[in-house]
Design a protein around this motif. Structure first.
Motif, PDB file in Angstrom:
ATOM      1  N   ILE A  18       1.065   9.459   7.719  1.00 54.64           N
ATOM      2  CA  ILE A  18       1.657  10.579   8.458  1.00 54.64           C
ATOM      3  C   ILE A  18       1.603  10.330   9.959  1.00 54.64           C
ATOM      4  N   ILE A  19       0.426   9.920  10.448  1.00 54.91           N
ATOM      5  CA  ILE A  19       0.272   9.683  11.883  1.00 54.91           C
ATOM      6  C   ILE A  19       1.106   8.486  12.330  1.00 54.91           C
ATOM      7  N   SER A  20       1.148   7.446  11.506  1.00 49.07           N
ATOM      8  CA  SER A  20       1.950   6.270  11.852  1.00 49.07           C
ATOM      9  C   SER A  20       3.422   6.634  12.003  1.00 49.07           C
ATOM     10  N   LYS A  21       3.924   7.462  11.116  1.00 49.74           N
ATOM     11  CA  LYS A  21       5.327   7.881  11.212  1.00 49.74           C
ATOM     12  C   LYS A  21       5.535   8.787  12.423  1.00 49.74           C
ATOM     13  N   GLY A  22       4.556   9.635  12.717  1.00 44.36           N
ATOM     14  CA  GLY A  22       4.668  10.512  13.884  1.00 44.36           C
ATOM     15  C   GLY A  22       4.633   9.750  15.195  1.00 44.36           C
ATOM     16  N   LEU A  23       3.989   8.561  15.189  1.00 47.72           N
ATOM     17  CA  LEU A  23       3.851   7.760  16.406  1.00 47.72           C
ATOM     18  C   LEU A  23       4.790   6.555  16.421  1.00 47.72           C
ATOM     19  N   ALA A  24       5.842   6.608  15.626  1.00 47.18           N
ATOM     20  CA  ALA A  24       6.831   5.524  15.652  1.00 47.18           C
ATOM     21  C   ALA A  24       7.436   5.415  17.050  1.00 47.18           C
ATOM     22  N   LYS A  25       7.512   4.199  17.572  1.00 45.68           N
ATOM     23  CA  LYS A  25       8.029   3.999  18.939  1.00 45.68           C
ATOM     24  C   LYS A  25       9.460   4.488  19.073  1.00 45.68           C
TER      25      LYS A  25
END
Length: 308
Positions: A180-187
């Motif tokens: 979830i966090i990785s998708k929220g922090l996608a460049k």
């Protein structure tokens, strides 16, 4: 002022007195999320996710009304004593319908600024979503997702680096939260969630599972304290249950029974309970001061540590 939501601090009035502008807003008793993070308070993951859920709901409501905050950070998020999130300081908010000119100043806080904000690109709700994911990470790990030794290093991390997965640095955190966090922090904002509602769709099943498990533990603890005669202690456990789920049937039943017992207590027993509660609160305040002092010493802020 047009945003009326339980997770957004209400604005009642604005005006000017003797040439000085003012805003009158609701008074919130509680602590900022920044204060909680600075204390590294031992909050269960289930309770943290409940607060993150409220942040998403409040900002999601603002986005649906065409308002992008642009300054989301822990110090702009208050948590009331009853566990209710209040988002404030929409001072650099961007109305999606407005065409605002820029004067060259960076608006926002670098640690929570999305790549498009740093690169002066178009801003929309996905920029706030990035900030929420960065705050989410920091609240769980008690360390910033992006932090360098100077401004240039911080910008470089925001633009090119990814934070250490929570499941590695925080034992017990489900791997699903990393996704979830990785998708929220996608460049690239096109690769992020399209909205905070979409992010919540992935977060809520995890949060509910953890909350129900934690509530089960609190129910057992409340019953045990009640059997031991510690009614005030049992009351605090039940209050924590209702903060997590105000509709919980067993929690509400226990709360009613405990309130009735407290009403029947003799003045002497109530005085003893009050003394016990006062001692527990004093112990907590002492531990809290020590946690704060330790963190300030680690940060090299010795005068503030001495005050603490």
């Amino acid at each position: 002022g047009t945003l009326q939501h339980r997770n957004i601090a209400t604005i009642y009035d604005l005006g000017e007195v003797d040439g000085r502008p003012y805003v009158a807003m609701e008074f919130v008793q509680g602590e900022s999320l920044q204060g909680i993070i600075d204390l590294r308070a031992p909050i269960p993951l289930a309770a943290k996710l409940k607060l993150v859920q409220q942040i998403c709901e409040g900002l999601g409501y603002a986005h649906k009304h065409g308002v992008v905050h642009r300054g989301v950070r822990p110090s702009n998020i208050l948590v009331t004593n009853d566990g209710i999130v209040k988002i404030l300081d929409f001072g650099i908010a961007h109305l999606e319908s407005a065409n605002l000119t820029k004067d060259g100043r960076f608006l926002g806080t670098l640690n929570y600024a999305s790549p498009e904000q740093i690169n002066d690109g178009p801003i929309d709700g996905r920029s706030d979503l990035w900030a929420v994911a960065a705050v989410f990470y920091e609240f769980i790990a008690y360390k910033k997702a992006f932090e360098g030794s100077n401004i240039a290093a911080t910008i470089a991390k925001v633009l090119t680096a990814n934070p250490e997965p929570l499941s590695l640095c925080c034992p017990g955190v489900p791997a699903d939260l990393d996704r979830i966090i990785s998708k929220g922090l996608a460049k690239n904002k096109e690769e992020r969630y399209s909205s905070l509602d979409e992010m919540l769709d992935d977060l809520l099943p995890i949060a509910r599972g953890l909350q129900q498990s934690f509530i089960g533990e609190l129910i057992v603890e409340a019953r045990n304290l009640r059997e031991q005669g510690n009614i005030s202690g049992a009351q605090q456990k039940v209050r924590a249950i209702l903060i997590l789920d105000h509709t919980h049937t067993e929690g509400n039943r226990l709360y009613s029974e405990i309130q009735s017992e407290l009403a029947r207590q003799t003045p002497a027993s109530m005085a003893q309970d009050e003394q016990d509660r006062s001692r527990r609160e004093q112990d907590f305040r002492l531990k809290e001061a020590m946690w704060r002092a330790d963190n300030l010493v680690s940060a090299g802020k010795y005068e503030e540590a001495q005050d603490a």
